[in-house]
Design a protein around this motif. Structure first.
Motif, short mmCIF file in Angstrom:
data_model
loop_
_atom_site.label_atom_id
_atom_site.label_comp_id
_atom_site.label_asym_id
_atom_site.label_seq_id
_atom_site.Cartn_x
_atom_site.Cartn_y
_atom_site.Cartn_z
N PRO A 116 30.19 42.23 33.49
CA PRO A 116 31.43 42.78 32.76
C PRO A 116 32.76 42.49 33.54
CG PRO A 116 30.10 44.54 33.89
CD PRO A 116 29.21 43.24 34.13
N GLY A 118 36.26 41.48 34.68
CA GLY A 118 36.74 40.30 34.28
C GLY A 118 36.91 40.02 32.85
N ALA A 119 35.95 40.67 32.25
CA ALA A 119 35.86 40.52 30.74
C ALA A 119 37.48 41.17 30.08
CB ALA A 119 34.70 41.09 30.09
N GLY A 120 37.88 40.19 29.16
CA GLY A 120 39.25 40.84 28.73
C GLY A 120 40.52 40.36 29.42
N THR A 121 40.36 39.85 30.51
CA THR A 121 41.46 39.70 31.27
C THR A 121 41.69 38.07 31.41
OG1 THR A 121 40.29 39.32 33.39
CG2 THR A 121 40.43 41.50 32.97
N ALA A 122 42.92 37.75 32.18
CA ALA A 122 43.08 36.45 32.31
C ALA A 122 42.01 35.53 33.22
CB ALA A 122 44.51 36.30 33.36
N ILE B 163 46.23 42.75 32.28
CA ILE B 163 45.29 44.01 32.35
C ILE B 163 43.99 43.57 33.46
CG2 ILE B 163 43.75 42.70 30.62
CD1 ILE B 163 43.41 45.49 29.26
N GLY B 164 43.75 44.74 33.95
CA GLY B 164 42.53 44.46 35.20
C GLY B 164 41.26 44.58 34.41
N SER B 165 40.89 45.15 33.19
CA SER B 165 39.64 45.39 32.60
C SER B 165 39.96 46.13 31.39
CB SER B 165 38.82 46.55 33.72
OG SER B 165 37.62 46.82 33.05
N LEU B 166 38.90 45.95 30.47
CA LEU B 166 39.21 46.78 29.22
C LEU B 166 38.77 48.12 29.29
CD1 LEU B 166 37.16 43.82 27.18
CD2 LEU B 166 39.47 44.23 27.24
#
Lengths: 214, 216
Positions: A116, A118-122, B163-166
């Motif tokens: 999980p 790093g998910a959704g990040t650059a 962003i660093g995390s969702l």
């Protein structure tokens, strides 16, 4: 057992090497100095950082020997930033836990894993993702090297290793994930002198021992 | 930002930490918590480079070069401390074994998600353990100054920094007050001494609900 310079002849130009240490703490500094004296260049380096300016891996960077770096925290060496901006150094940035797990996976025969972090990040851009329950996860590939250069505190003559305090860091996991593992140690003792309960890296992972000059 | 403001934020954040909890302290204000006398012996400090049981800083003549924290500063080991490798350290983090991570933040959005790793105007070449901690700690407490050094609100409707995390954080402790992130919204729990609701609102660009609005 080899001297540092002889051991560094095992590192070829174009090789992928893992180098232990968190900054300079637990980095195999004598091996890196010897690598500086060898002719190996165009190296791909897997290490948390690239040392400090002119020190550790920072010395090799200054000599233009590193073509590519895979790690998690390069900003403590400003020369990494300038080399990256000049286009002479390719950098792959991984979250620190992803990097160390990728090395663990490489050493444990696991080709890739979902995490999980790093998910959704650059840092997940261009990587495969999958949802497990509520959590979006990123597919990360294992890391494996031609040679690992690590630092331990004491080895026995078989290559069993113990480490010292927070100088342990990435070293034990890197010992599992390279075709050839070269260990710089402060001291080498006879077989059976290390407590089997205290050995962190069993000798099966170790190829070459280099004792630091006293 | 004055050292006194940083200490005040750190002291308030310490109250959010469970007694005998395992806590990871990020760089900046979070590390100030470790220097507070009242923190001594109250929490177990984990440092991601491979120690559980970080003790006080050593005097200069007793520095051990093999004993540092994640900011590479010299530390001591507390009684009962343990050393371990990086893979096990991050298994503790991602696996939900760290009770609380206290982290700094550059920005926070209206849903409590934070930007905490890429510094504006600089190439993105360092992340360290910031994403792993944000993703994996059981509870995340942010400590920060309410305004940026340019005087701009850091709590904004949408992040403009990476962003660093969702995963949203749980609590925000600033020099203006304490906010909870609850049900996807920000809820003001407490105003810092001397801060009025009006001043707090002016300094906060994102919408928030008002819970208890009394000063302590």
């Amino acid at each position: 057992m080899l001297g540092a310079d002889a051991a560094m002849q095992l590192v070829q130009t174009g090789a992928t090497i893992m180098v232990g240490g968190f900054g300079l703490v637990g980095a195999p500094l004598a091996l890196l100095e010897a690598l500086g004296r060898s002719g190996a260049s165009e190296l791909t380096v897997i290490s948390n950082n690239l040392g400090e300016p002119g020190q550790g891996l920072g010395a090799l960077l200054r000599q233009g020997r590193i073509a590519r770096a895979i790690g998690s925290y390069f900003t403590t060496n400003p020369e990494v930033i300038s080399a990256h901006e000049a286009g002479t150094l390719e950098v792959t940035l991984l979250p620190q836990g992803t990097m160390t797990e990728a090395i663990r996976a490489g050493g444990a025969g696991i080709p890739a894993f979902f995490t999980p972090t790093g998910a959704g990040t650059a840092l997940a851009q261009g990587k495969e993702t999958r949802r497990f329950g509520e959590r979006l996860c990123v597919l990360e590939q294992a890391l494996y090297a031609d040679v690992a250069l690590i630092k331990a505190h004491v080895a026995d003559r078989l290559g069993n290793l113990v480490y010292e305090k927070t100088a342990r860091n990435f070293n034990p996991v890197m010992a599992t994930a390279a075709a050839c593992v070269i260990v710089e140690v402060d001291r080498i003792v006879d077989v059976a002198e290390l407590d089997p309960e205290a050995i962190v890296t069993p000798h099966v992972f170790v190829d070459v021992l280099v004792e630091r000059a006293a | 930002m004055s050292a006194e403001i940083r200490r005040r934020i750190a002291r308030r954040a310490l109250e959010e930490l469970p007694a005998a909890g395992v806590v990871n302290l990020g760089v900046g204000i979070p590390t100030v918590i470790a220097t507070l006398p009242e923190a001594c012996g109250r929490i177990f400090i984990h440092s991601e480079n491979g120690i559980l049981g970080v003790g006080p800083r050593p005097p200069e003549d007793a520095v051990d070069p093999t004993l540092v924290d994640a900011g590479k500063r010299p530390i001591t080991a507390s009684p009962g401390a343990a050393y371990f490798d990086s893979a096990l350290s991050f298994a503790m983090i991602r696996g939900g074994h760290i009770d609380v991570a206290v982290l700094g933040a550059l920005q926070i959005d209206a849903r409590g998600r934070i930007a905490n790793w890429a510094i504006p105007g600089q190439p993105i070449l360092g992340v360290g353990g910031a994403m792993d901690l944000l993703c994996g700690a059981r509870r995340v407490v942010v400590t920060m100054t309410h305004l940026s050094s340019a005087g701009e609100p850091k709590i904004v409707p949408e992040l403009t920094l990476p962003i660093g995390s969702l995963r949203p954080v749980d609590v925000i402790v600033s020099d203006y007050g304490v906010l909870d992130v609850s049900g996807g919204v920000l809820v003001l729990r407490e105003l810092a001494p001397g801060i009025t609701l009006e001043r707090f609102t002016e300094a906060t660009a994102a919408l928030f609900k008002v819970g208890v609005s009394t000063n302590r």
